[in-house]
Design a protein around this motif. Structure first.
Motif, mmCIF file in Angstrom:
data_model
loop_
_atom_site.group_PDB
_atom_site.id
_atom_site.type_symbol
_atom_site.label_atom_id
_atom_site.label_comp_id
_atom_site.label_asym_id
_atom_site.label_seq_id
_atom_site.Cartn_x
_atom_site.Cartn_y
_atom_site.Cartn_z
ATOM 1 N N MET A 146 -21.453 18.719 23.819
ATOM 2 C CA MET A 146 -20.196 19.447 23.978
ATOM 3 C C MET A 146 -19.096 18.538 24.509
ATOM 4 S SD MET A 146 -21.334 23.317 25.136
ATOM 5 C CE MET A 146 -22.242 22.847 26.605
ATOM 6 N N ILE A 147 -19.456 17.626 25.422
ATOM 7 C CA ILE A 147 -18.477 16.648 25.903
ATOM 8 C C ILE A 147 -18.023 15.758 24.746
ATOM 9 C CG2 ILE A 147 -18.142 14.654 27.422
ATOM 10 C CD1 ILE A 147 -20.136 15.952 29.362
ATOM 11 N N PHE A 148 -18.984 15.330 23.942
ATOM 12 C CA PHE A 148 -18.674 14.496 22.782
ATOM 13 C C PHE A 148 -17.711 15.206 21.830
ATOM 14 C CE2 PHE A 148 -19.821 13.771 18.270
ATOM 15 C CZ PHE A 148 -19.373 12.465 18.141
ATOM 16 N N ILE A 149 -17.912 16.505 21.599
ATOM 17 C CA ILE A 149 -17.069 17.262 20.679
ATOM 18 C C ILE A 149 -15.613 17.252 21.142
ATOM 19 C CG2 ILE A 149 -16.549 19.585 19.806
ATOM 20 C CD1 ILE A 149 -18.869 18.108 18.425
ATOM 21 N N VAL A 150 -15.398 17.482 22.424
ATOM 22 C CA VAL A 150 -14.028 17.507 22.956
ATOM 23 C C VAL A 150 -13.367 16.146 22.797
ATOM 24 C CG1 VAL A 150 -12.615 17.835 25.016
ATOM 25 C CG2 VAL A 150 -14.567 19.346 24.590
ATOM 26 N N ILE A 151 -14.053 15.083 23.216
ATOM 27 C CA ILE A 151 -13.468 13.741 23.171
ATOM 28 C C ILE A 151 -13.284 13.285 21.732
ATOM 29 C CG2 ILE A 151 -13.746 11.335 23.873
ATOM 30 C CD1 ILE A 151 -15.423 12.305 26.219
ATOM 31 N N TRP A 152 -14.276 13.552 20.867
ATOM 32 C CA TRP A 152 -14.190 13.107 19.480
ATOM 33 C C TRP A 152 -13.039 13.795 18.755
ATOM 34 C CZ3 TRP A 152 -14.227 14.848 14.490
ATOM 35 C CH2 TRP A 152 -14.478 13.911 13.486
ATOM 36 N N THR A 153 -12.868 15.083 18.972
ATOM 37 C CA THR A 153 -11.766 15.807 18.325
ATOM 38 C C THR A 153 -10.424 15.252 18.778
ATOM 39 O OG1 THR A 153 -13.113 17.818 18.205
ATOM 40 C CG2 THR A 153 -10.745 18.081 17.933
ATOM 41 N N THR A 154 -10.312 14.936 20.060
ATOM 42 C CA THR A 154 -9.046 14.437 20.605
ATOM 43 C C THR A 154 -8.751 13.008 20.170
ATOM 44 O OG1 THR A 154 -9.328 15.846 22.565
ATOM 45 C CG2 THR A 154 -7.741 14.022 22.732
ATOM 46 N N CYS A 155 -9.755 12.142 20.226
ATOM 47 C CA CYS A 155 -9.535 10.714 19.999
ATOM 48 C C CYS A 155 -9.764 10.271 18.557
ATOM 49 C CB CYS A 155 -10.429 9.891 20.925
ATOM 50 S SG CYS A 155 -10.134 10.178 22.678
ATOM 51 N N CYS A 156 -10.530 11.060 17.788
ATOM 52 C CA CYS A 156 -10.821 10.672 16.407
ATOM 53 C C CYS A 156 -10.114 11.571 15.396
ATOM 54 C CB CYS A 156 -12.329 10.702 16.141
ATOM 55 S SG CYS A 156 -13.260 9.505 17.101
ATOM 56 N N TYR A 157 -10.403 12.870 15.476
ATOM 57 C CA TYR A 157 -9.883 13.774 14.446
ATOM 58 C C TYR A 157 -8.371 13.916 14.508
ATOM 59 C CZ TYR A 157 -9.058 17.749 11.457
ATOM 60 O OH TYR A 157 -8.567 18.560 10.459
ATOM 61 N N ASP A 158 -7.824 14.192 15.688
ATOM 62 C CA ASP A 158 -6.385 14.451 15.799
ATOM 63 C C ASP A 158 -5.532 13.278 15.320
ATOM 64 O OD1 ASP A 158 -7.156 16.880 16.806
ATOM 65 O OD2 ASP A 158 -6.649 16.438 18.888
ATOM 66 N N PRO A 159 -5.803 12.052 15.767
ATOM 67 C CA PRO A 159 -5.010 10.924 15.245
ATOM 68 C C PRO A 159 -5.184 10.723 13.742
ATOM 69 C CG PRO A 159 -6.144 10.298 17.258
ATOM 70 C CD PRO A 159 -6.722 11.609 16.837
ATOM 71 N N LEU A 160 -6.421 10.873 13.232
ATOM 72 C CA LEU A 160 -6.647 10.666 11.810
ATOM 73 C C LEU A 160 -5.906 11.709 10.976
ATOM 74 C CD1 LEU A 160 -8.121 8.958 9.717
ATOM 75 C CD2 LEU A 160 -10.105 10.456 9.966
ATOM 76 N N ALA A 161 -5.878 12.969 11.455
ATOM 77 C CA ALA A 161 -5.118 14.009 10.765
ATOM 78 C C ALA A 161 -3.634 13.658 10.722
ATOM 79 C CB ALA A 161 -5.328 15.357 11.456
ATOM 80 N N HIS A 162 -3.133 13.086 11.806
ATOM 81 C CA HIS A 162 -1.715 12.687 11.829
ATOM 82 C C HIS A 162 -1.458 11.523 10.873
ATOM 83 C CE1 HIS A 162 2.330 12.227 13.552
ATOM 84 N NE2 HIS A 162 2.116 10.922 13.435
ATOM 85 N N TRP A 163 -2.368 10.558 10.837
ATOM 86 C CA TRP A 163 -2.177 9.393 9.972
ATOM 87 C C TRP A 163 -2.113 9.783 8.491
ATOM 88 C CZ3 TRP A 163 -6.605 6.030 12.466
ATOM 89 C CH2 TRP A 163 -6.240 5.729 13.791
ATOM 90 N N VAL A 164 -2.920 10.756 8.111
ATOM 91 C CA VAL A 164 -3.027 11.114 6.689
ATOM 92 C C VAL A 164 -2.070 12.232 6.297
ATOM 93 C CG1 VAL A 164 -4.600 11.991 4.902
ATOM 94 C CG2 VAL A 164 -5.422 10.349 6.598
ATOM 95 N N TRP A 165 -1.885 13.233 7.171
ATOM 96 C CA TRP A 165 -1.085 14.413 6.811
ATOM 97 C C TRP A 165 0.211 14.543 7.596
ATOM 98 C CZ3 TRP A 165 -6.145 17.637 7.354
ATOM 99 C CH2 TRP A 165 -6.882 17.558 6.166
ATOM 100 N N GLY A 166 0.392 13.767 8.644
ATOM 101 C CA GLY A 166 1.589 13.896 9.471
ATOM 102 C C GLY A 166 2.850 13.505 8.733
ATOM 103 N N SER A 167 3.969 13.983 9.214
ATOM 104 C CA SER A 167 5.245 13.726 8.547
ATOM 105 C C SER A 167 5.574 12.246 8.483
ATOM 106 C CB SER A 167 6.367 14.480 9.277
ATOM 107 O OG SER A 167 6.429 14.089 10.650
ATOM 108 N N ASN A 168 5.098 11.459 9.448
ATOM 109 C CA ASN A 168 5.344 10.017 9.416
ATOM 110 C C ASN A 168 4.059 9.220 9.553
ATOM 111 O OD1 ASN A 168 4.815 10.577 12.128
ATOM 112 N ND2 ASN A 168 6.090 8.859 12.824
ATOM 113 N N GLY A 169 2.928 9.821 9.164
ATOM 114 C CA GLY A 169 1.647 9.134 9.280
ATOM 115 C C GLY A 169 1.627 7.829 8.506
ATOM 116 N N TRP A 170 1.046 6.795 9.099
ATOM 117 C CA TRP A 170 1.120 5.472 8.460
ATOM 118 C C TRP A 170 0.235 5.390 7.221
ATOM 119 C CZ3 TRP A 170 -3.112 2.090 8.244
ATOM 120 C CH2 TRP A 170 -4.199 2.390 9.051
#
Length: 464
Positions: A146-170
């Motif tokens: 459960m600790i892993f899920i919280v950290i992984w979602t914050t540090c892995c999923y959220d940035p990757l979603a921004h990079w690919v789908w964000g308005s200015n994702g690289w």
């Protein structure tokens, strides 16, 4: 169809006119429900494939993501992924707790409320770590998971979603095409599952050719629900109720059907059609078409179902040569160096601090009892022989049967409900009224030739 014109000022000299479309909003809310349903569907899909001693734990590993991830998503996850960007790599915390009201957004949701878009994207965030759970089931402690899920979602999923789908994702500006989550969801979860399984190591009772799938109907049900839920996953990613959504929907169904037929045909050629294997075929087709479902015509979608299924089939056929233990083939089926570094960076510190791996004794006894104090079934008799069959395509090989532990005890919850005290020893247990009822029920079953279940309940694990 009701429309409302909303004018949003963007500068002192210009304005953007956004039109609220109730049809688009309704479609996106329905798509949100479809994708949310995919997480319990995944729990059933995985749950039917695991050993009976870990099925409750596997269901929990998926189910708990619906709580943990969505709370994180509301508090700051959505804002971190899709909030006003502070750079090409990250959003901001300006929209934490979704405090933007019912406004429309000219980039993410020009014809329906941004709240609907936040909920829709939240369901993607939920199912992604749930996919990882299939690679590590039966080996990882619950709290570190459960600790892993919280950290992984914050540090892995959220940035990757921004990079690919964000308005200015690289990655978006580099030309990355990911219509519905091939990179953000499937590649990230597949690679993370591989890294997690490698860090945890192989199961104590790992057998390369064996499968402990105990409830194939669960897997069939999960497959069908995933197939239906993928409607929202892919067609909803069109972001409006349009012809593009129709194209994505048709391509999704075509690829799934092609994957199913391809798997069954190969199985039939090899001599035996496996039901559990047939459930993998449509999932492979669905995963294969996801990043391209809005960019190709249905004829090409057939190839997106056929070609990946052939590749995955033979990879699983020879998976026993692999050096890692991916319990339910998450890495092979879903398969992003972004996620591998992130996953290792989270799990390794947890491994050397609070610990993430079960002890060999706990692993053999199963997480259902160790972590949850409950069992999937109370009808296993001491000394019962169980045969495990191969999980590779064709389902032709068999492993030697194993015997359930003879040390057993009554389920604590059921015992309380019947006002039966927990025995102090195995000898006392054998002399209880429950044992007498068991013998009587077995005699009655033999006489009536009916499958009458014993009236007592117990667990086949070692004493705690």
């Amino acid at each position: 169809m009701a429309t409302t014109t909303i004018t949003i000022s963007t500068t002192t000299t210009a304005s953007t006119t956004l039109v609220f479309d109730s049809g688009d909003n309704a479609w996106m809310m329905v798509s949100t429900a479809f994708v949310l349903m995919m997480t319990p569907a995944l729990a059933f899909f995985y749950g039917g494939l695991v050993d009976r001693k870990n099925i409750l734990n596997q269901l929990f590993l998926s189910f708990v993501c619906m709580g943990i991830v969505f709370v994180q998503w509301i508090l700051f996850g959505f804002s971190f992924a899709f909030g006003s960007p502070v750079s090409a790599g990250f959003g901001s915390f300006a929209d934490s707790a979704l405090r933007f009201g019912q406004r429309l957004d000219d980039f993410y949701s020009p014809s329906y409320p941004l709240l609907t878009y936040a909920a829709y994207q939240g369901t993607f965030a939920i199912i992604t770590p749930a996919l990882i759970s299939g690679a590590i089931v039966g080996r990882m402690k619950v709290i570190p998971y459960m600790i892993f899920i919280v950290i992984w979602t914050t540090c892995c999923y959220d940035p990757l979603a921004h990079w690919v789908w964000g308005s200015n994702g690289w990655l978006k500006h580099l030309g990355t095409l990911d219509f519905a989550g091939g990179t953000v969801v499937h590649i990230s979860s597949g690679v993370s599952g591989y890294v997690a399984s490698a860090i945890l190591g192989k199961r104590v009772d790992y057998k390369p050719h064996a499968s402990n799938a105990h409830n194939i109907p669960f897997t069939v049900l999960g497959t069908c629900l995933l197939w239906v839920g993928w409607t929202g996953f892919n067609a909803g990613s069109a972001n409006i109720a349009s012809g593009l959504a129709s194209l994505a929907l048709v391509n999704t169904y075509v690829a799934a059907a092609a994957g199913l037929v391809t798997w069954v045909v190969i199985d039939a050629i090899r001599g035996q059609v496996s039901v559990s294997g047939a459930c993998i075929g449509p999932v492979v087709g669905l995963v294969g078409i996801t990043p391209a479902c809005g960019f190709v015509q249905p004829g090409w979608a057939l190839l997106f179902g056929i070609i990946p299924t052939i590749i995955i089939y033979f990879l699983l056929l020879y998976k026993h040569h692999s050096i890692f233990d991916d319990t339910l083939d998450v890495a092979v089926v879903h398969g992003c160096g972004f996620a591998s570094v992130c996953t290792a960076g989270i799990l390794l510190p947890l491994k050397y601090t609070i610990g993430i791996r079960l002890s060999p004794d706990e692993e053999l006894r199963g997480l259902d009892w160790i972590a949850h104090g409950e069992k999937w079934s109370h009808n296993d008799k001491p000394g019962q022989t169980v045969t495990t069959t191969t999980g590779i395509p064709g389902n032709k090989l068999k492993y030697a049967p194993y015997t359930i532990q003879n040390n057993w005890k009554p389920n604590r919850i059921a015992s309380r409900s019947r006002s039966i005290r927990k025995p102090n020893s195995l000898g006392q247990l054998r002399s209880t009224i429950s044992q007498s009822r068991y013998n009587a029920s077995q005699s009655q079953a033999a006489q009536s030739d009916k499958n009458i279940q014993p009236s007592y309940t117990y667990n086949s694990s070692l004493p705690v």
